[in-house]
Scaffold this motif. Structure first.
Motif, PDB file in Angstrom:
ATOM      1  N   UNK A  23       0.826  -1.204   0.000  1.00 30.10           N
ATOM      2  CA  UNK A  23       0.000   0.000   0.000  1.00 30.10           C
ATOM      3  C   UNK A  23       0.869   1.266   0.000  1.00 30.10           C
ATOM      4  N   UNK A  24       2.070   1.147  -0.538  1.00 28.88           N
ATOM      5  CA  UNK A  24       3.024   2.256  -0.543  1.00 28.88           C
ATOM      6  C   UNK A  24       3.227   2.815   0.869  1.00 28.88           C
ATOM      7  N   UNK A  25       3.149   1.907   1.853  1.00 31.41           N
ATOM      8  CA  UNK A  25       3.384   2.239   3.267  1.00 31.41           C
ATOM      9  C   UNK A  25       2.388   3.261   3.811  1.00 31.41           C
ATOM     10  N   UNK A  26       1.170   3.256   3.259  1.00 31.77           N
ATOM     11  CA  UNK A  26       0.114   4.088   3.847  1.00 31.77           C
ATOM     12  C   UNK A  26      -0.154   3.613   5.276  1.00 31.77           C
ATOM     13  N   UNK A  27      -0.341   4.565   6.171  1.00 31.24           N
ATOM     14  CA  UNK A  27      -0.504   4.264   7.592  1.00 31.24           C
ATOM     15  C   UNK A  27      -1.972   4.055   7.942  1.00 31.24           C
ATOM     16  N   UNK A  28      -2.278   2.914   8.538  1.00 27.84           N
ATOM     17  CA  UNK A  28      -3.624   2.672   9.030  1.00 27.84           C
ATOM     18  C   UNK A  28      -3.840   3.461  10.325  1.00 27.84           C
ATOM     19  N   UNK A  65      -4.040   5.795   5.318  1.00 25.82           N
ATOM     20  CA  UNK A  65      -4.864   4.897   4.515  1.00 25.82           C
ATOM     21  C   UNK A  65      -6.229   5.556   4.315  1.00 25.82           C
ATOM     22  N   UNK A  66      -6.577   5.800   3.065  1.00 25.70           N
ATOM     23  CA  UNK A  66      -7.806   6.561   2.784  1.00 25.70           C
ATOM     24  C   UNK A  66      -9.048   5.836   3.294  1.00 25.70           C
ATOM     25  N   UNK A  67      -8.959   4.523   3.453  1.00 22.95           N
ATOM     26  CA  UNK A  67     -10.093   3.782   3.966  1.00 22.95           C
ATOM     27  C   UNK A  67     -10.427   4.092   5.410  1.00 22.95           C
ATOM     28  N   UNK A  68      -9.483   4.713   6.142  1.00 23.26           N
ATOM     29  CA  UNK A  68      -9.702   5.053   7.546  1.00 23.26           C
ATOM     30  C   UNK A  68     -10.208   6.478   7.742  1.00 23.26           C
ATOM     31  N   UNK A  69     -10.273   7.275   6.683  1.00 24.19           N
ATOM     32  CA  UNK A  69     -10.589   8.690   6.848  1.00 24.19           C
ATOM     33  C   UNK A  69     -12.009   8.913   7.343  1.00 24.19           C
ATOM     34  N   UNK A  79     -13.103  11.995  11.400  1.00 23.17           N
ATOM     35  CA  UNK A  79     -11.653  11.890  11.504  1.00 23.17           C
ATOM     36  C   UNK A  79     -11.130  12.293  12.882  1.00 23.17           C
ATOM     37  N   UNK A  80     -12.010  12.488  13.857  1.00 26.11           N
ATOM     38  CA  UNK A  80     -11.580  13.042  15.144  1.00 26.11           C
ATOM     39  C   UNK A  80     -10.493  12.197  15.809  1.00 26.11           C
ATOM     40  N   UNK A  81     -10.729  10.889  15.934  1.00 23.63           N
ATOM     41  CA  UNK A  81      -9.733  10.043  16.601  1.00 23.63           C
ATOM     42  C   UNK A  81      -8.477   9.906  15.763  1.00 23.63           C
TER      43      UNK A  81
END
Length: 262
Positions: A23-28, A65-69, A79-81
Motif C-alpha cells: 500500500x506504498x506504506x500508507x498508515x492505518x 490509509x484513505x479507507x480510515x478517513x 476523523x476526530x480520533x
C-alpha cells in the motif's frame, strides 16, 4: 511491536521502517496510534543516538490509509480520533530527544510529508516524489502540520502545495527546502548510514541543546526564554565534563569520549 512498524538497531543507529509496501506504506489508524509508543521505547533507550525513519520497498509513505478517513464513530467529525492519533505521532517524532533523519525513496505524500517534516533532516534520492494533498480529498491540514511545512518551505510554497495538491520531484523538493540532501541513485542508504554514524560520534549534549533551542526559536518563544534555555545548557557543558573532554580530545588529537548521556 505493531506488525507494520519495524525497528532495527545497528550500534547507536536505530531504523524505524514503515512496512506496508503493498500500500506504498500508507498508515492505518492503528499504525498512527502505535507510533508514539514505538518512539517512546526508542527514546528511552540510551544506546540509541540517532533515529532513521524510512519506508519498506520503493516508497517512503503514501500518507494515511484513505479507507480510515471516514471510519470514526462521529458522523459530524469522522476523523476526530485519527486526527488525535496523527497529532500525537507527529509530536512524538518532532520531540524525539536525539537527531532524526527521514530517508525518503519514492512516494512521500500527505501524512508521509507530515512524518518527514517532523524529522530533523530529510535525505532523498531521485525517485523521491513529495505531495501535500488535502485539497484532493477535501480535508484540512492541521495547524501543526501547516506550521512544520511553512518553517521549511515558506508561506508561498506552502500555499502552492496546499492549494493544488501538485507533486514535487526530488530536485524541486531540494530547491524549495523540503529536503536537505539529494543523493544519486544507489547512494542514499550508504550516505544516510555514514552521516548517522557521524552524528552518533558527536556530542549528544550539543545536539540536544541545539534541538531544543532551534525548536524554541521556530515556535516564536521570547528572547528571554530562549536565552535562559541556552544558559542552562551552557552550564551543563561544564558540569557534565562534556566541554573538558571535547577540548582534551582536540588537544590530544584523538576521538572524543563524550561523557554526557541523555
Amino acid at each position: 511491536m505493531p506488525e507494520n512498524l519495524k525497528v532495527t538497531r545497528d550500534d547507536a543507529v536505530a531504523v524505524l521502517t514503515i512496512d506496508r509496501s503493498e500500500k506504498r506504506n500508507a498508515l492505518t489508524a492503528g499504525m498512527w496510534a502505535a507510533l508514539p509508543g514505538v518512539l517512546a521505547g526508542l527514546a528511552d533507550d540510551p544506546a540509541v543516538r540517532v533515529l532513521v525513519v524510512t519506508g519498506a520497498g520503493p516508497s517512503f509513505c503514501a500518507g494515511a490509509d484513505i479507507g480510515d478517513l471516514l471510519g470514526g464513530p462521529d458522523s459530524g467529525d469522522p476523523m476526530a480520533q485519527l486526527r488525535r492519533d496523527n497529532l500525537a505521532a507527529q509530536a512524538a517524532l518532532r520531540d524525539f530527544p536525539r537527531p532524526t533523519i527521514a530517508m525518503v525513496r519514492g512516494h512521500c505524500i500527505g501524512g508521509g510529508v507530515e512524518l518527514a517534516t517532523c524529522c530533523d533532516l530529510r535525505f532523498t534520492d531521485p525517485t523521491g516524489v513529495f505531495g501535500v494533498t488535502p485539497a484532493r480529498v477535501g480535508i484540512v491540514f492541521t495547524p501543526t502540520s501547516v506550521r512544520q511545512l511553512v518553517q521549511l518551505v515558506g508561506p508561498a510554497t506552502a500555499r502552492y502545495l496546499l492549494y493544488s495538491g501538485e507533486l514535487l520531484d526530488a530536485e524541486n523538493a531540494l530547491r524549495t527546502g523540503l529536503v536537505d540532501r539529494l543523493l544519486p541513485a544507489g547512494d542514499l542508504a550508504g550516505e544516510v548510514r555514514r552521516f548517522a554514524e557521524v552524528l552518533a560520534s558527536r556530542s549528544a549534549l550539543t545536539q540536544r541543546a541545539a534541538k531544543e533551542v532551534v525548536a524554541a526559536l521556530a515556535d516564536g518563544r521570547d528572547d528571554e526564554a530562549v536565552q535562559a534555555l541556552a544558559a542552562r545548557w551552557y552550564r551543563e557543558t561544564a558540569a557534565s565534563g562534556e566541554l573538558a573532554e571535547g577540548v582534551a580530545a582536540f588537544t590530544e588529537r584523538r576521538p572524543p569520549r563524550f561523557p554526557w548521556r541523555p
